[in-house]
Design a protein around this motif. Structure first.
Motif, PDB file in Angstrom:
ATOM      1  N   PRO A 113       0.857  -1.189   0.000  1.00 19.98           N
ATOM      2  CA  PRO A 113       0.000   0.000   0.000  1.00 19.98           C
ATOM      3  C   PRO A 113       0.888   1.232   0.000  1.00 19.98           C
ATOM      4  N   TYR A 114       0.404   2.311  -0.585  1.00 22.59           N
ATOM      5  CA  TYR A 114       1.210   3.533  -0.594  1.00 22.59           C
ATOM      6  C   TYR A 114       1.322   4.101   0.817  1.00 22.59           C
ATOM      7  N   ILE A 115       2.553   4.215   1.298  1.00 22.76           N
ATOM      8  CA  ILE A 115       2.858   4.869   2.571  1.00 22.76           C
ATOM      9  C   ILE A 115       4.053   5.785   2.311  1.00 22.76           C
ATOM     10  N   ARG A 116       3.862   7.069   2.542  1.00 30.20           N
ATOM     11  CA  ARG A 116       4.894   8.039   2.187  1.00 30.20           C
ATOM     12  C   ARG A 116       6.241   7.709   2.829  1.00 30.20           C
ATOM     13  N   GLY A 117       6.238   7.404   4.122  1.00 32.91           N
ATOM     14  CA  GLY A 117       7.498   7.133   4.813  1.00 32.91           C
ATOM     15  C   GLY A 117       8.245   5.955   4.216  1.00 32.91           C
ATOM     16  N   LYS A 118       7.504   4.908   3.858  1.00 35.90           N
ATOM     17  CA  LYS A 118       8.149   3.735   3.249  1.00 35.90           C
ATOM     18  C   LYS A 118       8.678   4.078   1.858  1.00 35.90           C
ATOM     19  N   ALA A 119       7.911   4.874   1.112  1.00 37.11           N
ATOM     20  CA  ALA A 119       8.365   5.272  -0.223  1.00 37.11           C
ATOM     21  C   ALA A 119       9.678   6.055  -0.132  1.00 37.11           C
ATOM     22  N   LEU A 120       9.755   6.984   0.815  1.00 37.79           N
ATOM     23  CA  LEU A 120      10.978   7.771   0.984  1.00 37.79           C
ATOM     24  C   LEU A 120      12.155   6.878   1.372  1.00 37.79           C
ATOM     25  N   ARG A 121      11.892   5.921   2.243  1.00 32.74           N
ATOM     26  CA  ARG A 121      12.959   5.010   2.662  1.00 32.74           C
ATOM     27  C   ARG A 121      13.456   4.179   1.484  1.00 32.74           C
ATOM     28  N   HIS A 122      12.543   3.690   0.672  1.00 39.39           N
ATOM     29  CA  HIS A 122      12.939   2.930  -0.514  1.00 39.39           C
ATOM     30  C   HIS A 122      13.824   3.777  -1.426  1.00 39.39           C
ATOM     31  N   LEU A 123      13.405   5.019  -1.669  1.00 39.38           N
ATOM     32  CA  LEU A 123      14.173   5.905  -2.542  1.00 39.38           C
ATOM     33  C   LEU A 123      15.575   6.148  -1.989  1.00 39.38           C
ATOM     34  N   GLU A 124      15.648   6.374  -0.685  1.00 37.37           N
ATOM     35  CA  GLU A 124      16.946   6.635  -0.059  1.00 37.37           C
ATOM     36  C   GLU A 124      17.870   5.420  -0.149  1.00 37.37           C
ATOM     37  N   LYS A 125      17.277   4.233  -0.225  1.00 33.25           N
ATOM     38  CA  LYS A 125      18.066   3.004  -0.348  1.00 33.25           C
ATOM     39  C   LYS A 125      18.398   2.667  -1.806  1.00 33.25           C
ATOM     40  N   GLY A 126      18.011   3.554  -2.728  1.00 35.31           N
ATOM     41  CA  GLY A 126      18.332   3.338  -4.132  1.00 35.31           C
ATOM     42  C   GLY A 126      17.344   2.478  -4.882  1.00 35.31           C
ATOM     43  N   ARG A 127      16.163   2.243  -4.284  1.00 36.36           N
ATOM     44  CA  ARG A 127      15.142   1.461  -4.968  1.00 36.36           C
ATOM     45  C   ARG A 127      14.253   2.381  -5.800  1.00 36.36           C
ATOM     46  N   VAL A 128      13.843   1.893  -6.957  1.00 36.96           N
ATOM     47  CA  VAL A 128      12.849   2.601  -7.760  1.00 36.96           C
ATOM     48  C   VAL A 128      11.481   2.298  -7.152  1.00 36.96           C
ATOM     49  N   VAL A 129      10.675   3.330  -6.979  1.00 39.88           N
ATOM     50  CA  VAL A 129       9.324   3.125  -6.448  1.00 39.88           C
ATOM     51  C   VAL A 129       8.321   3.452  -7.550  1.00 39.88           C
TER      52      VAL A 129
END
Length: 240
Positions: A113-129
């Motif tokens: 599910p879309y969760i802003r905090g998780k999306a930001l964490r993924h991006l910071e880890k170099g994952r494409v969201v």
């Protein structure tokens, strides 16, 4: 190596663009070319969020017309975006690019599910969201969904990859005298009723001070060129 101009981007890809010349369904040669460039961007240190439209399968208002109730037709459009999200995610994973799909409508057997905090964490880890289902609400386009996600993740820019190479004064397919703009303000876009995005998406982008670069996806390398600061397509922002 040139310096990266945009460190965190929201790439909006129209569903029609993913269909290629067949105009319906998925063209994996097109998708593969896009994913090759996304990988190149990630390896350069760019954080990439992606919103994909669903028009290659279903456009709620256009395809439903007066034959369906609008809310249900739009919900079908949201599901169409998820098909595209999964296709792009699979192509990225084949290229060893870490990726997460998040959907505005919860479907936990398929995606997060879309969760802003998780999306930001993924991006910071170099994952494409990859964000699916637009805003999760009927009556809002995936362009509006793209602007909303761009604002939420604090993106530096919205990259609009479409079947056209920029913003024109009129439809270049219908008017041979149409003039292409290299740069234009949001106020001009709204005043001239130019079809960059729908007015809701354009206003939301203007209110949140997020620049937009619209360019042709026909050459996927344009994505990388824009990120590196090359003048490709048309840039839309508050003032110049």
């Amino acid at each position: 190596m040139s310096e990266i101009k945009y460190k965190r981007v929201l790439l909006k890809i129209s569903g029609e663009a993913l269909a290629g010349d067949q105009h319906r369904g998925l063209d994996f040669n097109v998708i593969g070319g896009v994913c090759d460039v996304i990988k190149k961007c990630v390896e350069a240190g760019v954080q990439v969020g992606v919103v994909v439209g669903g028009g290659n399968f279903w456009r709620g208002l256009k395809d439903g017309g007066d034959r369906m109730e609008r809310v249900r037709a739009d919900q079908m459009g949201m599901l169409a975006t998820v098909i595209n999200c999964l296709a792009v995610a699979d192509c990225l994973e084949q290229r060893d690019v870490p990726v997460r799909v998040q959907t505005a409508v919860e479907m936990n057997k398929i995606a997060e599910p879309y969760i802003r905090g998780k999306a930001l964490r993924h991006l910071e880890k170099g994952r494409v969201v990859i964000f699916g289902c637009g805003t999760g609400n009927p009556y809002f386009s995936t362009d509006t969904g793209a602007v909303l996600r761009a604002a939420e993740i604090d993106a530096d820019v919205i990259l609009l990859a479409k079947n056209i190479d920029g913003v024109y004064s009129a439809d270049p397919l219908k008017d041979p005298t149409a003039v292409k703009y290299d740069e234009i303000t949001y106020d001009e876009v709204l005043a001239k009723h130019l079809m960059v995005m729908d007015t809701t998406a354009t206003s939301l982008s203007m209110d949140n001070h997020i620049p937009i670069v619209l360019f042709a996806l026909k050459d996927p390398e344009n994505i990388y060129r824009v990120i590196m600061g090359e003048k490709i397509g048309t840039i839309v922002k508050e003032e110049f």
